[in-house]
Design a protein around this motif. Structure first.
Motif, short mmCIF file in Angstrom:
data_model
loop_
_atom_site.label_atom_id
_atom_site.label_comp_id
_atom_site.label_asym_id
_atom_site.label_seq_id
_atom_site.Cartn_x
_atom_site.Cartn_y
_atom_site.Cartn_z
N LEU A 126 66.47 29.65 17.89
CA LEU A 126 67.24 28.52 18.40
C LEU A 126 66.77 28.14 19.80
O LEU A 126 66.60 29.01 20.67
CB LEU A 126 68.72 28.91 18.43
N ASP A 127 66.60 26.85 20.02
CA ASP A 127 66.22 26.33 21.34
C ASP A 127 67.33 26.67 22.34
O ASP A 127 68.51 26.40 22.09
CB ASP A 127 66.02 24.82 21.26
N PRO A 128 66.99 27.25 23.50
CA PRO A 128 68.01 27.62 24.48
C PRO A 128 68.87 26.44 24.92
O PRO A 128 70.06 26.62 25.21
CB PRO A 128 67.19 28.17 25.65
N GLN A 129 68.31 25.24 24.98
CA GLN A 129 69.09 24.07 25.40
C GLN A 129 70.13 23.71 24.35
O GLN A 129 71.26 23.31 24.69
CB GLN A 129 68.16 22.89 25.67
N VAL A 130 69.76 23.82 23.07
CA VAL A 130 70.74 23.57 22.01
C VAL A 130 71.85 24.60 22.05
O VAL A 130 73.03 24.27 21.93
CB VAL A 130 70.03 23.58 20.63
N GLU A 131 71.48 25.86 22.26
CA GLU A 131 72.47 26.92 22.34
C GLU A 131 73.44 26.67 23.49
O GLU A 131 74.66 26.75 23.33
CB GLU A 131 71.78 28.26 22.54
N ALA A 132 72.90 26.32 24.65
CA ALA A 132 73.75 26.08 25.82
C ALA A 132 74.69 24.90 25.62
O ALA A 132 75.86 24.95 26.03
CB ALA A 132 72.86 25.83 27.06
N LYS A 133 74.20 23.88 24.94
CA LYS A 133 75.04 22.71 24.69
C LYS A 133 76.22 23.06 23.78
O LYS A 133 77.36 22.65 24.05
CB LYS A 133 74.21 21.60 24.06
N VAL A 134 75.94 23.84 22.72
CA VAL A 134 77.03 24.23 21.81
C VAL A 134 78.06 25.10 22.52
O VAL A 134 79.27 24.96 22.29
CB VAL A 134 76.45 24.98 20.59
N PRO A 181 68.43 33.08 12.54
CA PRO A 181 67.93 33.95 11.47
C PRO A 181 69.00 34.88 10.92
O PRO A 181 69.93 35.28 11.62
CB PRO A 181 66.81 34.73 12.16
N VAL A 182 68.85 35.20 9.63
CA VAL A 182 69.73 36.11 8.89
C VAL A 182 71.04 35.44 8.49
O VAL A 182 71.56 35.65 7.39
CB VAL A 182 70.03 37.40 9.69
N TRP A 183 71.60 34.59 9.36
CA TRP A 183 72.94 34.04 9.15
C TRP A 183 72.93 32.88 8.17
O TRP A 183 72.07 31.99 8.22
CB TRP A 183 73.52 33.56 10.48
N LEU A 184 73.93 32.88 7.30
CA LEU A 184 74.26 31.74 6.45
C LEU A 184 75.77 31.56 6.48
O LEU A 184 76.51 32.55 6.45
CB LEU A 184 73.82 31.98 5.00
N PRO A 185 76.26 30.32 6.53
CA PRO A 185 77.71 30.13 6.52
C PRO A 185 78.29 30.53 5.17
O PRO A 185 77.57 30.53 4.16
CB PRO A 185 77.86 28.63 6.78
N GLU A 218 70.24 24.74 11.98
CA GLU A 218 69.86 25.17 10.65
C GLU A 218 70.13 26.66 10.46
O GLU A 218 69.53 27.49 11.16
CB GLU A 218 68.38 24.88 10.40
N PRO A 219 71.02 27.02 9.52
CA PRO A 219 71.19 28.44 9.20
C PRO A 219 69.88 29.02 8.70
O PRO A 219 69.01 28.31 8.21
CB PRO A 219 72.25 28.43 8.09
#
Length: 319
Positions: free
Chosen positions: A308-316, A249-253, A243-244
């Motif tokens: 952001l969840d660290p596991q989601v970040e690592a997966k991406v 935070p701060v970021w929007l596509p 989710e942007p």
């Protein structure tokens, strides 16, 4: 000036109090007394939705109201202080605009008075303050960052970058950002009150005051240079279900919502004297404030946790 701040102990209100005290103003804050008051102020205790008896006497040159919930609270204080204050500032939000079309700046259509949630509350606050019998300034702030932040956006990024390692950096790097440091907001509001300025003002920096690239690269440097920014396209980020604005935070596509929140026309505010400090100053000072705290940064109970969840970040990132 004799300044009354309705709030005055958290984020924007705290920055207004600090700035006013620094100018030598006679500063009074009115709140529930649940947080330590800034040094150099007189404290009145009460409840915006309940007991206002502490405000039944006294006179002030300027009132700054940072209330963000039920609009009725703004109407009550604006009515009570009429005849005893020279100027009233209500810190509103650009969320009061209907849709995302921003061609008319401050004259753009507003949400309906029956709108639910934050936008509706801010609009009803704007409507309620009309009972005040003097000049009223509506400070429609956009994204607010800086020391004392209790929403968690910049603090989350700083803490994440300080941990180091491969870090998801949502692109594109040249994406323009538009925000205001709470201290620059405070300066504008007090200057405008001193001149008796009224009317609505969109209060954020010019679009492109910084970019997503500069924002994260400066933050990575300030927090120790341990983070490796992995620039990732908006398509990859959104396809991962991230989710942007909240998870990142701060970021929007790029798109209509980004243009609305980071591409607004702020010529009226700049014409009235708004000045925004460089992004490095905001980041350095916020990081210094975070490191001075005995524990975690404050978090408003009425706002969702960001990050952001660290596991989601690592997966991406394929880590």
């Amino acid at each position: 000036m004799r300044v009354l701040i309705l709030g005055g102990s958290g984020f924007v209100g705290r920055c207004v109090a600090d700035e006013a005290v620094g100018r030598g103003c006679d500063v009074t804050v009115f709140n529930r007394g649940s947080k330590a008051a800034p040094e150099g102020v007189t404290v009145l205790t009460g409840d915006r939705l309940g007991d206002l008896s502490a405000l039944e006497t006294g006179t002030w040159d300027a009132v700054v109201d940072t209330w963000s919930a039920q609009g009725e609270a703004v109407r009550r204080t604006a009515g009570l202080l009429s005849g005893r204050a020279g100027h009233y500032t209500y810190v509103s939000s650009r969320s009061v605009y209907a849709g995302t079309e921003r061609e008319k700046a401050e004259d753009a259509p507003l949400v309906a008075g029956t709108e639910e949630g934050y936008a509706g509350d801010k609009l009803r606050g704007e409507l309620g303050v009309r009972v005040f019998d003097g000049p009223v300034l509506l400070g429609r702030a956009g994204l607010i960052l800086g020391p004392y932040e209790d929403i968690g956006r910049l603090p989350w990024w700083l803490n994440r970058l300080a941990r180091g390692g491969p870090t998801l950096a949502p692109g594109p790097r040249e994406l323009p950002l538009q925000y205001i440091d709470a201290r620059d907001l405070a300066i504008f509001l007090l200057d405008a009150a001193g001149r008796g300025v009224g009317g609505p003002f969109d209060l954020v920096s010019r679009s492109g005051h910084t970019t997503m690239g500069e924002f994260l690269e400066v933050a990575a440097e300030v927090t120790g240079g341990r983070a490796q920014l992995r620039w990732t396209s908006p398509e990859v980020v959104t396809a991962a279900g991230i989710e942007p604005w909240t998870q990142l935070p701060v970021w929007l596509p790029p798109g209509e919502l980004h243009t609305f929140l980071h591409g607004g026309d702020v010529s009226k505010a700049y014409g009235e004297g708004l000045v925004c400090r460089p992004v490095r100053a905001t980041i350095e000072d916020t990081w210094a404030w975070l490191r001075s705290l005995p524990g975690d940064a404050p978090q408003r109970a009425d706002r969702p946790q960001v990050g952001l969840d660290p596991q989601v970040e690592a997966k991406v990132l394929g880590e």
